[in-house]
Design an enzyme around this catalytic site. Structure first.
Site, PDB file in Angstrom:
ATOM      1  N   PRO A   2      45.399  28.008  40.701  1.00 24.81           N
ATOM      2  CA  PRO A   2      46.675  28.220  39.804  1.00 24.81           C
ATOM      3  C   PRO A   2      46.597  29.404  38.886  1.00 24.81           C
ATOM      4  O   PRO A   2      45.530  29.537  38.381  1.00 24.81           O
ATOM      5  CB  PRO A   2      46.732  26.957  38.746  1.00 24.81           C
ATOM      6  CG  PRO A   2      45.758  26.193  39.223  1.00 24.81           C
ATOM      7  CD  PRO A   2      44.730  26.779  40.255  1.00 24.81           C
ATOM      8  N   GLU A   3      47.445  30.472  39.078  1.00 23.92           N
ATOM      9  CA  GLU A   3      47.492  31.601  38.541  1.00 23.92           C
ATOM     10  C   GLU A   3      48.767  31.424  37.588  1.00 23.92           C
ATOM     11  O   GLU A   3      49.271  30.534  37.432  1.00 23.92           O
ATOM     12  CB  GLU A   3      47.312  32.705  39.457  1.00 23.92           C
ATOM     13  CG  GLU A   3      46.290  32.571  40.169  1.00 23.92           C
ATOM     14  CD  GLU A   3      46.089  33.906  41.368  1.00 23.92           C
ATOM     15  OE1 GLU A   3      46.708  34.862  40.827  1.00 23.92           O
ATOM     16  OE2 GLU A   3      45.611  33.585  42.415  1.00 23.92           O
TER      17      GLU A   3
END
Length: 270
Positions: A2-3
DNA sequence: AGCTTCGCCTGCTTGC
DNA sequence: TGCAAGCAGGCGAAGC
């Protein structure tokens, strides 16, 4: 992994459901999931959620009359709501580490296969000062990159991953935005000159596009409803080692940089 | 201070 | 087919 786009997508989805709910019970295990200096989630029992926001790659849940809980998903974390007694699609019970029972027959659940995520509970928090979270590319002013990269000798890719300098960018989007900007990831950051401002524009372009596609699903990331993001289909370099560059046809190269897999086009990125 | 490496952790991939 | 080893990677800590 997750960015910013994945966390933004998740945060928006949680924002639809959480504000106004009061915490009835809260558990989080093991202890290693707490960031150093954090209070226990028990402190949040009886408090009511008043806001859900994104700070860099973190989701911050704010409570009234006071208090906040910052959640960093690490690599495989997933924060999701589910009615009492049901589990979200594709979630394994053995990966469930955090449970928050809320009023109105709803639970907030934290799943994390690798347990690289972490929580931080406090009354107040200065993200920049206490948690080393710098401005994200949408907040940073033009010229910010040029200023903070000046004199730095580390490869630009490594510095893009440093959340203290600029937050929200991880391994996938660092590679993608460097391609968009036409910059070789190994370039010493201080030697970028005027392409530093181009990097900021590319960061915004790539991250915005990824948000519009619901983020990238490489392995674990899922939307709130269990569906996958779509942006991985538009990656220009990440995960495309040996495949032809979409612009010039040259084979995409993969090297290790600071211990991270790094993908780029040797022709387009100089 | 800045840069690099290491360790945490487990599921997936690779090789025999 | 089955098993062991290798790999991936966000982030904080440690080392240089």
């Amino acid at each position: 992994m997750p960015e910013l786009p994945e966390v933004e997508t998740m945060t928006r989805e949680l924002r639809q459901e959480l504000p106004g709910r009061t915490v009835l019970t809260a558990t989080l295990r093991p202890k290693a999931l707490y960031r150093r200096g954090s209070a226990s989630v028990h402190r949040l029992v009886g408090r009511t959620i008043c806001a859900v926001e994104r700070v860099g790659k973190n989701t911050v849940i704010r409570f009234r009359p006071s208090g906040l809980m910052l959640v960093n998903l690490g690599m495989t974390g997933r924060l999701v709501t589910a009615p009492n007694g049901s589990h979200p699609a594709g979630a394994r019970a053995s990966h469930l580490h955090g449970r928050f029972k809320l009023d109105g027959d709803l639970r907030l659940l934290y799943y994390d296969a690798r347990r690289f995520g972490h929580f931080y509970v406090a009354e107040t928090c200065d993200f920049q000062k206490d948690l080393n979270v710098g401005p994200d590319p949408f907040i940073a002013k033009p010229g910010y990159f040029k200023r903070v990269l000046e004199g730095r000798t580390a490869p630009i890719k490594s510095l893009l991953l440093d959340q203290r300098l600029v937050s929200g960018i991880g391994n996938i989007y660092a590679d993608e935005l460097l391609f968009d900007a036409g910059v070789d990831p190994r370039t010493p950051a201080g030697e970028l000159g005027d392409s530093a401002s181009r990097l900021l524009r590319s960061a915004r372009t790539v991250l915005k596009l990824a948000i519009d596609h619901g983020g990238s699903t490489i392995r674990d990331y899922r939307r709130h409803d269990g569906s996958m993001g779509e942006f991985q289909q538009h990656h220009a370099v990440y995960g495309r080692e040996g495949e032809p560059c979409k612009v010039c046809g040259t084979s995409i190269v993969r090297v290790a940089l600071g211990g991270r897999g790094t993908h780029f086009c040797p022709e387009c990125q100089r």
